[in-house]
Design an enzyme around this catalytic site. Structure first.
Site, PDB file in Angstrom:
ATOM      1  N   LYS A  54       0.871 -11.607 -38.601  1.00 20.22           N
ATOM      2  CA  LYS A  54       1.717 -10.754 -37.769  1.00 20.22           C
ATOM      3  C   LYS A  54       0.907 -10.200 -36.598  1.00 20.22           C
ATOM      4  O   LYS A  54       1.390 -10.139 -35.466  1.00 20.22           O
ATOM      5  CB  LYS A  54       2.322  -9.617 -38.611  1.00 20.22           C
ATOM      6  CG  LYS A  54       3.367 -10.128 -39.605  1.00 20.22           C
ATOM      7  CD  LYS A  54       3.739  -9.103 -40.666  1.00 20.22           C
ATOM      8  CE  LYS A  54       4.691  -9.705 -41.698  1.00 20.22           C
ATOM      9  NZ  LYS A  54       4.948  -8.816 -42.841  1.00 20.22           N
ATOM     10  N   GLN A  98       3.098  -3.019 -45.485  1.00 19.43           N
ATOM     11  CA  GLN A  98       3.129  -4.307 -46.189  1.00 19.43           C
ATOM     12  C   GLN A  98       3.381  -4.078 -47.681  1.00 19.43           C
ATOM     13  O   GLN A  98       2.644  -3.360 -48.346  1.00 19.43           O
ATOM     14  CB  GLN A  98       1.806  -5.056 -45.959  1.00 19.43           C
ATOM     15  CG  GLN A  98       1.803  -6.473 -46.483  1.00 19.43           C
ATOM     16  CD  GLN A  98       2.829  -7.383 -45.794  1.00 19.43           C
ATOM     17  OE1 GLN A  98       2.933  -7.409 -44.583  1.00 19.43           O
ATOM     18  NE2 GLN A  98       3.602  -8.107 -46.583  1.00 19.43           N
ATOM     19  N   ASP A 121      10.804  -3.176 -39.784  1.00 15.93           N
ATOM     20  CA  ASP A 121      11.072  -4.108 -40.888  1.00 15.93           C
ATOM     21  C   ASP A 121      12.556  -4.103 -41.251  1.00 15.93           C
ATOM     22  O   ASP A 121      13.037  -5.026 -41.905  1.00 15.93           O
ATOM     23  CB  ASP A 121      10.264  -3.697 -42.129  1.00 15.93           C
ATOM     24  CG  ASP A 121       9.033  -4.561 -42.306  1.00 15.93           C
ATOM     25  OD1 ASP A 121       9.017  -5.688 -41.765  1.00 15.93           O
ATOM     26  OD2 ASP A 121       8.107  -4.106 -42.991  1.00 15.93           O
TER      27      ASP A 121
END
Ligand code: NAP
Length: 296
Positions: A54, A98, A121
């Site tokens: 990412k 994460q 997200d």
């Protein structure tokens, strides 16, 4: 294999080139560089690989990124304090925690703590609630990537039956909500571990999306000829290779189009995170929402 291969890797590269231009234009107009803060807690090897990918993608499109790596001994209070600092930091437009987090941490409380304007997200309750209300702000990256993959390959889901296997808050559930939005207009069935006959449902579908995390679960006799098959699953085999939830070769002989694993949905997920981060920066500097992506 007769099915068309839906190349997520190639499409993500094309979309990232488009995004680079949009990021540059935004930065020129506002003097602001979009920024993404990633938070990684504990000894999460796959998580570290995903975060690195990412960050590399951010660098490619001109988004600044920072990695906050915390030890497994991090307490809930320490993690919440970091999220609060990132929520308040003007240079940080998007926050990525994460998952999974170490078991002693309350994952839901951490996801909830990310301010809704930085929830790139799209997992948080405000993002999911707005999507359910038909007014999406940040769409969860993996299902958003699935929709882009379909749409940019000319696969129209209007009026079609889409069967989704898996109902998690990060894949199956938001995907179902996105497919129900006006403009997408699919007819959706969501299966889960208590569904009585998954095969009967997938066999009746024009599009099957697998997101359960069980290697080679979807067999050729569970798919109708000509169906489109999207494989979100990422399973590590004992020989370290990655495979999806779809029995790829036999299903590819029946389907009209299929995603590979790796190289299908995964790269699209990263791409949509970049898009959401630019969207977040636009919202936070008052530049208005980014141009919505086609039809979705
Ligand atoms: P998850 O939270 O573990 O959810 C799995 C879902 O599958 C649950 O809804 C579960 O049902 C359902 N399920 C499990 N076994 C089933 C069965 N035999 N029949 C029908 N349904 C079944 O997983 P997730 O986070 O959604 O991830 C799913 C897969 O996608 C994993 O392999 C993950 O690595 C992969 N993934 C890939 C990406 C990407 O970018 N490519 C992104 C995210 C996830 P219940 O709800 O009843 O338990």
């Amino acid at each position: 294999m007769s099915a068309k291969l839906l190349d997520g890797k190639g499409l993500a590269q094309t979309m990232q080139a488009e995004l680079s231009g949009q990021v540059a234009e935004f930065s020129r107009a506002t003097g602001v560089r979009p920024g993404l803060a990633a938070v990684l807690v504990g000894d999460n090897h796959p998580g570290r690989v995903y975060v690195r990918k990412k960050q590399e993608a951010c660098a490619q499109v001109g988004i600044e990124s920072w990695l906050h790596e915390l030890p497994s001994s991090t307490t809930q209070g320490e993690l919440l304090a970091l999220i609060a600092r990132l929520n308040a930091a003007p240079a940080v437009h998007g926050i990525l925690v994460q998952l999974p987090l170490p078991r002693h941490l309350d994952e839901a409380a951490i996801v909830d703590a990310v301010t809704p304007l930085k929830d790139v997200d799209g997992f948080g309750p405000v993002s999911l609630g707005l999507l359910a209300a038909g007014r999406p702000r940040f769409r969860a990256c993996t299902p958003y990537g699935v929709l882009q993959l379909l749409q940019r390959n000319g696969i129209d889901v209007t009026g079609k039956h889409v069967a989704i296997v898996g109902r998690s808050n990060i894949v199956g559930k938001p995907l179902a909500l996105m497919l129900l939005l006006k403009g997408a207009d699919a007819t959706v069935t969501v299966c889960h571990s208590r569904t009585r006959d998954v095969g009967a449902i997938t066999r009746s579908a024009d599009v099957v999306v697998m997101a359960i995390g069980q290697a080679n679960y979807l067999k050729a006799d569970m798919v109708q000829p000509g169906a489109v098959v999207i494989d979100v699953g990422m399973n590590r085999l004992p020989d370290r290779r990655w495979t999806g939830d779809v029995d790829f070769e036999p299903v590819g002989a029946v389907a009209s189009a299929i995603t590979p694993v790796p190289g299908g949905v995964g790269p699209m997920t990263v791409c949509m995170l970049l898009y959401n981060t630019l969207q977040a920066a636009r919202l936070q500097v008052g530049a208005g929402p980014a141009e919505p992506l086609k039809q979705i």
